[in-house]
Motif scaffolding. Structure first.
Motif, PDB file in Angstrom:
ATOM      1  N   ALA A   1      -9.228   3.555  -1.782  1.00  0.00           N
ATOM      2  CA  ALA A   1      -8.441   3.238  -3.287  1.00  0.00           C
ATOM      3  C   ALA A   1     -10.219   2.597  -3.286  1.00  0.00           C
ATOM      4  O   ALA A   1     -10.700   2.001  -2.806  1.00  0.00           O
ATOM      5  CB  ALA A   1      -8.345   1.390  -2.325  1.00  0.00           C
ATOM      6  N   VAL A   2     -10.432   2.647  -4.907  1.00  0.00           N
ATOM      7  CA  VAL A   2     -11.360   2.303  -5.608  1.00  0.00           C
ATOM      8  C   VAL A   2     -12.004   0.776  -5.513  1.00  0.00           C
ATOM      9  O   VAL A   2     -10.580  -0.073  -4.971  1.00  0.00           O
ATOM     10  CB  VAL A   2     -10.887   2.963  -7.287  1.00  0.00           C
ATOM     11  N   PRO A   3     -12.577   0.196  -5.780  1.00  0.00           N
ATOM     12  CA  PRO A   3     -13.091  -1.150  -5.700  1.00  0.00           C
ATOM     13  C   PRO A   3     -12.239  -1.986  -6.300  1.00  0.00           C
ATOM     14  O   PRO A   3     -11.904  -3.218  -6.159  1.00  0.00           O
ATOM     15  CB  PRO A   3     -14.702  -1.255  -6.057  1.00  0.00           C
ATOM     16  N   ALA A   4     -11.885  -1.356  -7.487  1.00  0.00           N
ATOM     17  CA  ALA A   4     -11.151  -3.350  -7.943  1.00  0.00           C
ATOM     18  C   ALA A   4      -9.014  -2.819  -6.984  1.00  0.00           C
ATOM     19  O   ALA A   4      -9.066  -4.124  -7.521  1.00  0.00           O
ATOM     20  CB  ALA A   4     -10.949  -2.248  -9.382  1.00  0.00           C
ATOM     21  N   MET A   5      -8.819  -1.822  -6.916  1.00  0.00           N
ATOM     22  CA  MET A   5      -8.260  -1.250  -5.779  1.00  0.00           C
ATOM     23  C   MET A   5      -7.800  -2.723  -4.858  1.00  0.00           C
ATOM     24  O   MET A   5      -7.074  -3.708  -4.607  1.00  0.00           O
ATOM     25  CB  MET A   5      -7.006  -0.340  -5.488  1.00  0.00           C
ATOM     26  N   VAL A   6      -9.293  -2.112  -3.774  1.00  0.00           N
ATOM     27  CA  VAL A   6      -9.303  -3.306  -3.169  1.00  0.00           C
ATOM     28  C   VAL A   6      -9.651  -4.609  -2.860  1.00  0.00           C
ATOM     29  O   VAL A   6      -8.523  -5.598  -2.399  1.00  0.00           O
ATOM     30  CB  VAL A   6     -10.626  -2.826  -2.303  1.00  0.00           C
ATOM     31  N   ARG A   7     -10.426  -5.360  -4.237  1.00  0.00           N
ATOM     32  CA  ARG A   7     -10.508  -6.418  -4.458  1.00  0.00           C
ATOM     33  C   ARG A   7      -8.504  -7.219  -5.198  1.00  0.00           C
ATOM     34  O   ARG A   7      -9.014  -8.532  -4.526  1.00  0.00           O
ATOM     35  CB  ARG A   7     -10.926  -6.412  -5.802  1.00  0.00           C
ATOM     36  N   ASP A   8      -7.719  -6.121  -5.715  1.00  0.00           N
ATOM     37  CA  ASP A   8      -6.545  -7.127  -5.334  1.00  0.00           C
ATOM     38  C   ASP A   8      -5.782  -6.986  -4.533  1.00  0.00           C
ATOM     39  O   ASP A   8      -5.006  -8.056  -4.079  1.00  0.00           O
ATOM     40  CB  ASP A   8      -6.044  -5.824  -6.721  1.00  0.00           C
TER      41      ASP A   8
ATOM     42  N   ILE B   1       1.054  -1.481   0.063  1.00  0.00           N
ATOM     43  CA  ILE B   1       0.123  -0.351  -0.059  1.00  0.00           C
ATOM     44  C   ILE B   1       0.626   1.416   0.015  1.00  0.00           C
ATOM     45  O   ILE B   1       0.469   2.186  -1.118  1.00  0.00           O
ATOM     46  CB  ILE B   1      -0.779   0.365   1.235  1.00  0.00           C
ATOM     47  N   ASP B   2       2.269   1.541   0.590  1.00  0.00           N
ATOM     48  CA  ASP B   2       2.969   2.705   0.927  1.00  0.00           C
ATOM     49  C   ASP B   2       3.317   2.440  -0.513  1.00  0.00           C
ATOM     50  O   ASP B   2       3.406   3.912  -1.109  1.00  0.00           O
ATOM     51  CB  ASP B   2       3.392   2.048   1.449  1.00  0.00           C
ATOM     52  N   GLY B   3       4.153   1.718  -1.276  1.00  0.00           N
ATOM     53  CA  GLY B   3       4.329   1.516  -2.776  1.00  0.00           C
ATOM     54  C   GLY B   3       3.384   2.362  -3.464  1.00  0.00           C
ATOM     55  O   GLY B   3       3.463   3.031  -4.669  1.00  0.00           O
ATOM     56  N   ALA B   4       2.352   2.030  -3.762  1.00  0.00           N
ATOM     57  CA  ALA B   4       1.044   2.374  -4.000  1.00  0.00           C
ATOM     58  C   ALA B   4       0.552   3.829  -3.910  1.00  0.00           C
ATOM     59  O   ALA B   4       0.666   4.670  -4.501  1.00  0.00           O
ATOM     60  CB  ALA B   4       0.105   1.429  -3.683  1.00  0.00           C
TER      61      ALA B   4
ATOM     62  N   LYS C   1      -6.445   8.498  -3.946  1.00  0.00           N
ATOM     63  CA  LYS C   1      -6.825   7.102  -4.139  1.00  0.00           C
ATOM     64  C   LYS C   1      -6.503   6.548  -5.142  1.00  0.00           C
ATOM     65  O   LYS C   1      -6.026   6.708  -5.702  1.00  0.00           O
ATOM     66  CB  LYS C   1      -8.429   7.827  -3.893  1.00  0.00           C
ATOM     67  N   LEU C   2      -6.612   5.652  -4.709  1.00  0.00           N
ATOM     68  CA  LEU C   2      -5.403   4.563  -5.301  1.00  0.00           C
ATOM     69  C   LEU C   2      -5.780   3.884  -6.673  1.00  0.00           C
ATOM     70  O   LEU C   2      -7.310   2.982  -6.428  1.00  0.00           O
ATOM     71  CB  LEU C   2      -4.553   3.306  -4.509  1.00  0.00           C
ATOM     72  N   ILE C   3      -5.570   3.432  -7.562  1.00  0.00           N
ATOM     73  CA  ILE C   3      -6.121   2.845  -8.756  1.00  0.00           C
ATOM     74  C   ILE C   3      -5.380   0.995  -8.977  1.00  0.00           C
ATOM     75  O   ILE C   3      -4.252   1.484  -8.402  1.00  0.00           O
ATOM     76  CB  ILE C   3      -5.867   4.083  -9.483  1.00  0.00           C
ATOM     77  N   PRO C   4      -5.787   0.233  -9.504  1.00  0.00           N
ATOM     78  CA  PRO C   4      -4.655  -0.758  -9.541  1.00  0.00           C
ATOM     79  C   PRO C   4      -3.459  -0.262 -10.516  1.00  0.00           C
ATOM     80  O   PRO C   4      -2.449  -1.035 -10.026  1.00  0.00           O
ATOM     81  CB  PRO C   4      -5.777  -1.495 -10.715  1.00  0.00           C
ATOM     82  N   GLY C   5      -3.236   0.472 -11.441  1.00  0.00           N
ATOM     83  CA  GLY C   5      -2.548   0.627 -12.503  1.00  0.00           C
ATOM     84  C   GLY C   5      -0.959   1.493 -10.612  1.00  0.00           C
ATOM     85  O   GLY C   5      -0.155   1.434 -11.459  1.00  0.00           O
ATOM     86  N   ASP C   6      -1.994   2.067  -9.546  1.00  0.00           N
ATOM     87  CA  ASP C   6      -0.555   2.543  -8.427  1.00  0.00           C
ATOM     88  C   ASP C   6      -0.064   0.984  -8.001  1.00  0.00           C
ATOM     89  O   ASP C   6       1.363   0.873  -7.521  1.00  0.00           O
ATOM     90  CB  ASP C   6      -1.670   3.163  -7.617  1.00  0.00           C
TER      91      ASP C   6
END
Length: 259
Positions: free
Chosen positions: A154-161, A61-64, A75-80
């Motif tokens: 984080a967006v839902p897709a990021m939380v899911r990942d 999470i810190d890296g993202a 707000k983190l996204i999968p690209g992060d």
């Protein structure tokens, strides 16, 4: 690596408050272990596994978060997530999740909209949903707690990942811990040493504490704290993250029984 000051031994209500703050509860850890092995999981082993998982997810999470900050986003996204792993190979854990996540499928040309949702290409093959990984959703609350602790969402897709990576990592940790119990210790250790281009690579070193894990003591029916530590040395191949995870797991369990 900077040496952290030793923390005072915890006991009584103070211990409970620290353990209650953990985003991944022992009951969740034991549920994952039950999917992998019939062995009993000691109290300290459950706390150690929870601590290691927390350390790994916190670093991811810190890296993202750092990647998102470069674009002035909280707000983190999968690209992060992809950026964080690209920048630090130590964060590449729980990679069996990659087969279930669209984030890691066909990375070339993947695009995200403003909400972090993958923009689909004209043609795409049907794939399994992330929910195909049984039990991954159990980590959602802990993931969200870690996100809040770092001041991001984080967006839902990021939380899911993150959810799926946590599930896969802990499952792999459980398998390796069970293997350590069956085989009576770890027979060899792997390590990855990162160095700047053009500079000589220092020889890998094996800390005495890791050597001590190579021979196991105790019965063959119970997963103990040291079995989790040994499994951590298998799962985390990089030196920095592995040492941090081991240190924090020892601190988290210093007031519990090793068996």
């Amino acid at each position: 690596m900077t040496t952290q000051p030793a923390r005072p031994e915890l006991s009584g209500p103070e211990t409970a408050s620290v353990m209650d703050a953990s985003p991944f509860k022992p009951s969740l850890v034991r549920a994952v272990f039950r999917d992998v092995t019939p062995m009993h999981v000691s109290r300290s082993a459950a706390w150690a596994a929870a601590s290691v998982t927390r350390t790994v997810l916190t670093e991811i999470i810190d890296g993202a978060r750092r990647a998102a900050a470069e674009e002035a986003r909280k707000k983190l996204i999968p690209g992060d997530l992809i950026s964080a792993i690209d920048r630090n190979v130590e964060l590449e854990v729980g990679d069996k999740w990659y087969d279930h996540s669209p984030t890691f499928r066909g990375l070339t040309g993947v695009r995200y909209d403003a909400e972090g949702v993958i923009v689909p290409p004209r043609k795409r093959s049907r794939s399994r949903k992330p929910s195909a990984v049984v039990g991954a959703h159990r980590f959602e609350a802990g993931v969200k707690k870690l996100l809040r602790s770092q001041g991001v969402t984080a967006v839902p897709a990021m939380v899911r990942d993150l959810d799926g990576i946590a599930s896969m990592f802990l499952t792999d940790l459980a398998r390796d811990a069970a293997m350590v119990v069956r085989e009576g210790g770890v027979k060899r250790f792997g390590t990855v040493t990162l160095a700047m281009s053009g500079e000589p690579t220092p020889p890998p070193s094996l800390d005495d504490s890791l050597r001590a894990l190579s021979t196991r003591r105790g019965d063959r029916r119970t997963v103990g704290r040291d079995d989790i530590l040994a499994a951590t040395t298998i799962q985390l191949f990089g030196g920095t993250l592995r040492q941090r995870a081991l240190t924090e797991a020892c601190e988290a369990t210093q007031s519990t029984s090793a068996v």
